[in-house]
Design a protein around this motif. Sequence first.
Motif, PDB file in Angstrom:
ATOM      1  N   ASP A 177       7.913  -3.174  11.309  1.00 39.06           N
ATOM      2  CA  ASP A 177       9.215  -3.791  11.001  1.00 39.06           C
ATOM      3  C   ASP A 177       9.982  -2.920  10.012  1.00 39.06           C
ATOM      4  OD1 ASP A 177      11.086  -5.851  11.369  1.00 39.06           O
ATOM      5  OD2 ASP A 177      10.460  -6.835   9.516  1.00 39.06           O
ATOM      6  N   ALA A 178       9.938  -1.607  10.236  1.00 39.37           N
ATOM      7  CA  ALA A 178      10.486  -0.651   9.276  1.00 39.37           C
ATOM      8  C   ALA A 178      12.010  -0.700   9.207  1.00 39.37           C
ATOM      9  CB  ALA A 178      10.037   0.757   9.657  1.00 39.37           C
ATOM     10  N   THR A 179      12.515  -0.412   8.040  1.00 39.83           N
ATOM     11  CA  THR A 179      13.939  -0.146   7.860  1.00 39.83           C
ATOM     12  C   THR A 179      14.171   1.329   8.161  1.00 39.83           C
ATOM     13  OG1 THR A 179      13.663   0.438   5.537  1.00 39.83           O
ATOM     14  CG2 THR A 179      14.046  -1.903   6.052  1.00 39.83           C
ATOM     15  N   GLN A 180      15.444   1.698   8.244  1.00 37.72           N
ATOM     16  CA  GLN A 180      15.757   3.122   8.430  1.00 37.72           C
ATOM     17  C   GLN A 180      15.163   3.957   7.305  1.00 37.72           C
ATOM     18  OE1 GLN A 180      17.253   4.780  10.838  1.00 37.72           O
ATOM     19  NE2 GLN A 180      18.059   3.133  12.128  1.00 37.72           N
ATOM     20  N   LYS A 181      15.176   3.408   6.094  1.00 41.73           N
ATOM     21  CA  LYS A 181      14.644   4.121   4.943  1.00 41.73           C
ATOM     22  C   LYS A 181      13.129   4.300   5.055  1.00 41.73           C
ATOM     23  CE  LYS A 181      14.587   3.960  -0.128  1.00 41.73           C
ATOM     24  NZ  LYS A 181      14.986   3.177  -1.329  1.00 41.73           N
ATOM     25  N   ASP A 182      12.437   3.227   5.484  1.00 47.51           N
ATOM     26  CA  ASP A 182      10.980   3.318   5.664  1.00 47.51           C
ATOM     27  C   ASP A 182      10.631   4.378   6.706  1.00 47.51           C
ATOM     28  OD1 ASP A 182      10.510   1.233   3.869  1.00 47.51           O
ATOM     29  OD2 ASP A 182      10.622  -0.284   5.444  1.00 47.51           O
ATOM     30  N   TYR A 183      11.358   4.334   7.810  1.00 49.88           N
ATOM     31  CA  TYR A 183      11.096   5.271   8.906  1.00 49.88           C
ATOM     32  C   TYR A 183      11.298   6.704   8.439  1.00 49.88           C
ATOM     33  CZ  TYR A 183      11.136   7.181  13.651  1.00 49.88           C
ATOM     34  OH  TYR A 183      10.846   7.889  14.785  1.00 49.88           O
ATOM     35  N   LYS A 184      12.400   6.928   7.732  1.00 52.43           N
ATOM     36  CA  LYS A 184      12.703   8.286   7.261  1.00 52.43           C
ATOM     37  C   LYS A 184      11.628   8.774   6.295  1.00 52.43           C
ATOM     38  CE  LYS A 184      16.311  10.995   4.965  1.00 52.43           C
ATOM     39  NZ  LYS A 184      17.660  10.962   4.314  1.00 52.43           N
ATOM     40  N   ARG A 185      11.147   7.879   5.455  1.00 55.06           N
ATOM     41  CA  ARG A 185      10.141   8.249   4.455  1.00 55.06           C
ATOM     42  C   ARG A 185       8.838   8.683   5.121  1.00 55.06           C
ATOM     43  NH1 ARG A 185       9.828   3.647   0.351  1.00 55.06           N
ATOM     44  NH2 ARG A 185      11.830   4.516  -0.293  1.00 55.06           N
TER      45      ARG A 185
ATOM     46  N   VAL B 168       6.702   1.256  15.781  1.00 58.17           N
ATOM     47  CA  VAL B 168       7.941   0.552  15.425  1.00 58.17           C
ATOM     48  C   VAL B 168       8.261  -0.494  16.480  1.00 58.17           C
ATOM     49  CG1 VAL B 168       8.912   2.457  14.086  1.00 58.17           C
ATOM     50  CG2 VAL B 168       9.326   2.350  16.542  1.00 58.17           C
ATOM     51  N   HIS B 169       8.873  -1.589  16.054  1.00 59.78           N
ATOM     52  CA  HIS B 169       9.193  -2.701  16.949  1.00 59.78           C
ATOM     53  C   HIS B 169      10.688  -2.742  17.260  1.00 59.78           C
ATOM     54  CE1 HIS B 169       8.311  -6.402  19.007  1.00 59.78           C
ATOM     55  NE2 HIS B 169       9.186  -7.090  18.276  1.00 59.78           N
ATOM     56  N   LYS B 170      11.497  -2.255  16.342  1.00 65.15           N
ATOM     57  CA  LYS B 170      12.948  -2.295  16.534  1.00 65.15           C
ATOM     58  C   LYS B 170      13.362  -1.259  17.564  1.00 65.15           C
ATOM     59  CE  LYS B 170      13.765  -3.908  11.811  1.00 65.15           C
ATOM     60  NZ  LYS B 170      14.325  -3.587  10.483  1.00 65.15           N
ATOM     61  N   GLU B 171      14.308  -1.669  18.421  1.00 65.35           N
ATOM     62  CA  GLU B 171      14.674  -0.833  19.559  1.00 65.35           C
ATOM     63  C   GLU B 171      15.284   0.492  19.139  1.00 65.35           C
ATOM     64  OE1 GLU B 171      17.322  -1.097  23.676  1.00 65.35           O
ATOM     65  OE2 GLU B 171      16.884  -2.898  22.510  1.00 65.35           O
ATOM     66  N   ASP B 172      16.133   0.495  18.117  1.00 67.52           N
ATOM     67  CA  ASP B 172      16.788   1.739  17.712  1.00 67.52           C
ATOM     68  C   ASP B 172      15.782   2.744  17.160  1.00 67.52           C
ATOM     69  OD1 ASP B 172      16.377   0.050  15.524  1.00 67.52           O
ATOM     70  OD2 ASP B 172      17.978   0.990  14.363  1.00 67.52           O
ATOM     71  N   LEU B 173      14.762   2.244  16.445  1.00 68.90           N
ATOM     72  CA  LEU B 173      13.750   3.146  15.900  1.00 68.90           C
ATOM     73  C   LEU B 173      12.780   3.619  16.980  1.00 68.90           C
ATOM     74  CD1 LEU B 173      12.964   1.482  12.450  1.00 68.90           C
ATOM     75  CD2 LEU B 173      14.468   3.403  12.959  1.00 68.90           C
ATOM     76  N   LEU B 174      12.522   2.766  17.951  1.00 68.17           N
ATOM     77  CA  LEU B 174      11.672   3.179  19.063  1.00 68.17           C
ATOM     78  C   LEU B 174      12.349   4.299  19.850  1.00 68.17           C
ATOM     79  CD1 LEU B 174       8.950   2.508  20.353  1.00 68.17           C
ATOM     80  CD2 LEU B 174      10.115   0.903  21.864  1.00 68.17           C
ATOM     81  N   ARG B 175      13.641   4.163  20.032  1.00 66.08           N
ATOM     82  CA  ARG B 175      14.408   5.215  20.702  1.00 66.08           C
ATOM     83  C   ARG B 175      14.398   6.494  19.877  1.00 66.08           C
ATOM     84  NH1 ARG B 175      18.254   2.207  21.891  1.00 66.08           N
ATOM     85  NH2 ARG B 175      19.577   2.568  20.060  1.00 66.08           N
ATOM     86  N   LYS B 176      14.479   6.327  18.577  1.00 66.79           N
ATOM     87  CA  LYS B 176      14.441   7.485  17.677  1.00 66.79           C
ATOM     88  C   LYS B 176      13.110   8.225  17.784  1.00 66.79           C
ATOM     89  CE  LYS B 176      16.034   8.561  13.007  1.00 66.79           C
ATOM     90  NZ  LYS B 176      16.571   7.987  11.740  1.00 66.79           N
ATOM     91  N   THR B 177      12.014   7.467  17.922  1.00 64.26           N
ATOM     92  CA  THR B 177      10.696   8.078  18.087  1.00 64.26           C
ATOM     93  C   THR B 177      10.615   8.873  19.387  1.00 64.26           C
ATOM     94  OG1 THR B 177       9.523   6.427  16.763  1.00 64.26           O
ATOM     95  CG2 THR B 177       8.237   7.575  18.429  1.00 64.26           C
TER      96      THR B 177
ATOM     97  N   LEU C 194       0.831  -1.207   0.000  1.00 68.65           N
ATOM     98  CA  LEU C 194       0.000   0.000   0.000  1.00 68.65           C
ATOM     99  C   LEU C 194       0.863   1.254   0.000  1.00 68.65           C
ATOM    100  CD1 LEU C 194      -2.777  -1.013   2.577  1.00 68.65           C
ATOM    101  CD2 LEU C 194      -3.102  -0.585   0.138  1.00 68.65           C
ATOM    102  N   LEU C 195       1.924   1.264   0.801  1.00 68.14           N
ATOM    103  CA  LEU C 195       2.794   2.436   0.862  1.00 68.14           C
ATOM    104  C   LEU C 195       3.519   2.649  -0.462  1.00 68.14           C
ATOM    105  CD1 LEU C 195       3.962   4.742   2.507  1.00 68.14           C
ATOM    106  CD2 LEU C 195       5.774   3.183   3.292  1.00 68.14           C
ATOM    107  N   LYS C 196       3.986   1.571  -1.038  1.00 69.83           N
ATOM    108  CA  LYS C 196       4.658   1.683  -2.336  1.00 69.83           C
ATOM    109  C   LYS C 196       3.702   2.226  -3.387  1.00 69.83           C
ATOM    110  CE  LYS C 196       7.229  -1.036  -5.757  1.00 69.83           C
ATOM    111  NZ  LYS C 196       7.726  -2.399  -6.103  1.00 69.83           N
ATOM    112  N   ASN C 197       2.500   1.724  -3.365  1.00 70.03           N
ATOM    113  CA  ASN C 197       1.482   2.195  -4.303  1.00 70.03           C
ATOM    114  C   ASN C 197       1.184   3.684  -4.082  1.00 70.03           C
ATOM    115  OD1 ASN C 197      -0.084   0.984  -6.439  1.00 70.03           O
ATOM    116  ND2 ASN C 197      -1.929   1.448  -5.249  1.00 70.03           N
TER     117      ASN C 197
ATOM    118  N   SER D  71      -3.471   1.951   8.690  1.00 65.35           N
ATOM    119  CA  SER D  71      -2.826   0.630   8.722  1.00 65.35           C
ATOM    120  C   SER D  71      -1.645   0.582   7.769  1.00 65.35           C
ATOM    121  CB  SER D  71      -3.846  -0.459   8.381  1.00 65.35           C
ATOM    122  OG  SER D  71      -4.376  -0.277   7.079  1.00 65.35           O
ATOM    123  N   MET D  72      -1.711   1.307   6.670  1.00 68.39           N
ATOM    124  CA  MET D  72      -0.583   1.368   5.718  1.00 68.39           C
ATOM    125  C   MET D  72       0.681   1.853   6.429  1.00 68.39           C
ATOM    126  SD  MET D  72      -0.361   3.740   2.287  1.00 68.39           S
ATOM    127  CE  MET D  72      -0.157   5.287   3.183  1.00 68.39           C
TER     128      MET D  72
END
Length: 946
Positions: free
Chosen positions: A766-774, A808-817, A737-740, A758-759
């Motif tokens: 389970d975002a990557t750094q790129k997904d999060y930044k976007r 976000v589920h990953k610890e580094d991104l949760l800290r970033k939030t 959905l996000l890509k679309n 939900s998108m």
Amino acid sequence: MSEQLTKKLASSSLGDSFASPLSLTNRFIPILYDLKLSIDHTKPNFQGELVIELVANDLYQTEVNTEASSFNLKLHASKLILTSAKLLIGEDDIPLTVKYERKIQQVSLSSKDDIEITKDSKPKILIKYMGQINTIKTYQDNTHGLFKTNYLDSISGKSNNFILATHFQPHSAKLVFPLIEELHVKTPIRLSIVTLSSFKVASNAKLISSEPLTMSANSTFIFETTPPISPSVFGFVLGNIEYVEDFVEEVPIRVYTSIGESRLASYTLKLIKKFCPILEQLFGVKYPLSKLDFVALPFLNDGAMENWGLVTALSNQLLLDEHTASPQALKQIKQLVAHELVHQWIGNLVTFDDWKYLWLNEAFATWMGNYAIKFAEKDDSVDGQVYEKFLDKDCFYNENAHGIPSIQSYMNSVDTGLTSVTSSIFETNSYEKGIIILRMIGNILQRDEDSRPIEDYSKFLEGVKKVIEKYEYKSMKGFELWNTLNEYTSVDLQSFVHSWMRYPGFPLVQVSSNELNTKLVFEQHQYLYNLTAEQLQLEDQPFHVPLFIKIIDDKGATKVLNVMLTDRKLELDIPLKQLVNINSNRGGYYRVNYSRSIIAHLVQNIDNVASSDLIAIMCDYGKILGTTISTSDDLVSLVQIIDASAHRKVLDYNVLKTAITYLETTNNILMHFSDYSQFQSWLNNFVTYLFNKIGKWDKILKIRDASSYDPVEMEVRDAVLQFGIDRVQFQDIGRKLLKNFLNSGINKSFTPKEVVSSMFNLTMYDATQKDYKRILEFVKNSNNSILEHSNITNQELQTVAVSSLSFVHKEDLLRKTLNFVMTNIDSKLIELGLIGFQYKTSTEDKLKLFHWYKLHYDQWILRSLRKGSDWAKQLGITMSNISRIVLGTVMQHDPELIELRENFIKEKLHSLPAHGLQELVESLEDENAEKITVATFYPELVKSLP
């Protein structure tokens, strides 16, 4: 002289003193008002000449037996100066003495000598007088009596245009001419107005002629005589106005507007032309006047007024561009026009005789207006939407124990005195309850003949037609409406209405079966949201409850039994195996609570339960759950019905939306206030089943515009995806959905706003750094050209994006939030960045939020306490909202979390200045009381889960 006269007129304003009805105390009453007005819009006053034709009053009682006695006539008048008054009998002109009775807004006209008046005398009164024109400059100014305003037109750009109009409801006709201003005294009125020839003039009746005056810029505008009319719905409008016109058969219909605005009146004109014949058909009575006008006014305190044949309304409620207006704006005008048109029959042609029945007058117009819309558009949702709004919001039953009045208590206490205004008489609770009563009566009459389809109110309308035939051009009492309708049903409507008007709250009907399942047992109690009748020291009186029992008989035929529950209990010889449900099509206004055995029967036969009935069952349990009367059976029953609703053969997204709405609420409670794991296991299986049953997930990627999808379906799909946020299969859909969405400018795809949440959330899990930044870019930049391919607004997108950050589920991104929220703590609604923590079950994640919150709490609170700073005030709001998430939701149930929470609160109350924490904690305890109650039912729930 004008200033002096104005002061004198103002001094004649009258008080609230009680006065006897003039229709009883006068020996003579009017049979015609011949009213001539001279109105100069540049002056503060107008001149009037009134001839009143009189007849003997049959209701007048006196000990005087002789025909010869002094003449006396009392009339209502306010802020009027009578310059002369004469009694005309044949060729005799008899001067009358004028005496003002200002405290009761009356004027008394009397002769010095005795006068013999026979039945053939045909006496008349000639009165010459002056009155005020009220100048209106703001929306707060009083638009009663005769008022004027100047306006800037959109063509010339000049502000030397004027509109003068009247508003007489409930007691303001006496500001324009002396009369008997009582609802039940309906008198024809013949009107003529002398004013500028360039003005357009409209009144209740058709304009006969406009005759220019010699050597003058004025003309005399002469109107037909009205039928017998209540003073409150008489009126006129004049000024620099224009109109658009059409016809309903031979009846001219117009919409008047300010100069240059008639282009915005075409939609209203179309609606009048559409709904007027429909109401003629429904009522079985032709529109009763020879013309029909709607007038858009710049100012009107009451918003709209149903003057007979001359409806007035605020411009912004009547005018719009049909092609650019929102669906909501179009709907509101549709409802307004239908409502005011209904009044032309009920309210005007037939009138309730007491202002205490304003609730019923307005309720009838709203309910019947919405039915007319539904009838015109063949839309089964219109009446249902209005009704569902009332029931699901408990709209006329305030949760405050002191805000649960009955209609009877309102009618006994409301002041309808001569200085009252519509807003002080009108009472929303009674009005909305009136709509419910009318709908129930319509269903009762309908169900006397089971062959009639759902929402067929033709039998009710037969009764209304009879009402109109009996009382046209007259006034009636409320009970006379019920008496007439009672001719069309075997139910005692007077007793039914009496119970619904007299008692506060509404019924809760408990349904069970006997041990052999051969009989159904009903028991009712007053339902007062989260309160019992005993707590309010009420008698818990039984209502008259229409049960509308839907069954399948031994021959397989579906029937609805029209049974009235009038006592506390009722036992019927209906075997459980025949039962489909109670309160079919939600025809009655009450909640139903079934025994566990009946719920099991309903679940087993879920495909026999209509969608509307299934939605009603879930709403009933959802509203009862957590209140002081709820039990574990309510939670078990709700979850079982939700589960069964997903297993129906027919995929109905309206049913699923209701089921998921209550499932989300239940899940959020159990997640933080119970052990949860067993329910979570059931929920995962339920969501997997529903995900597979709905299927066709790629269809979301193929949508091309907003008109090519069902919003309810998308809401359901969004919720299902959100439930499966921790599963790869669901996350993959979110990523697609996000890509679309990001490539929509290239592939010309369209992203429904309903699935954007939900998108983002699934991608973030389970975002990557790129997904999060976007996604973070959407938070920071709300100006996105990409939204050309979605129906979500910039602001909505920004809100959804920031709300996804803590999913976000990953610890580094949760800290970033957490760091992002911290560095933007002064930003409005930044607390939305923590919403995702309310959906996390891990104690470790909860502790991360708590320690972050505790680390920054002191400095943020102290900053929020700085006086005279807007950003400090905003920070205080933000901290309150963050505390609600942390202390009110996240730090619950687990003993370790509760101990940390309690120690934190104790410490901050001691170490920091007063900052509202104590009040917030008390508020959270109140808010969580229902949640804790629901959580106590958890052990019984898990026993019942498959």
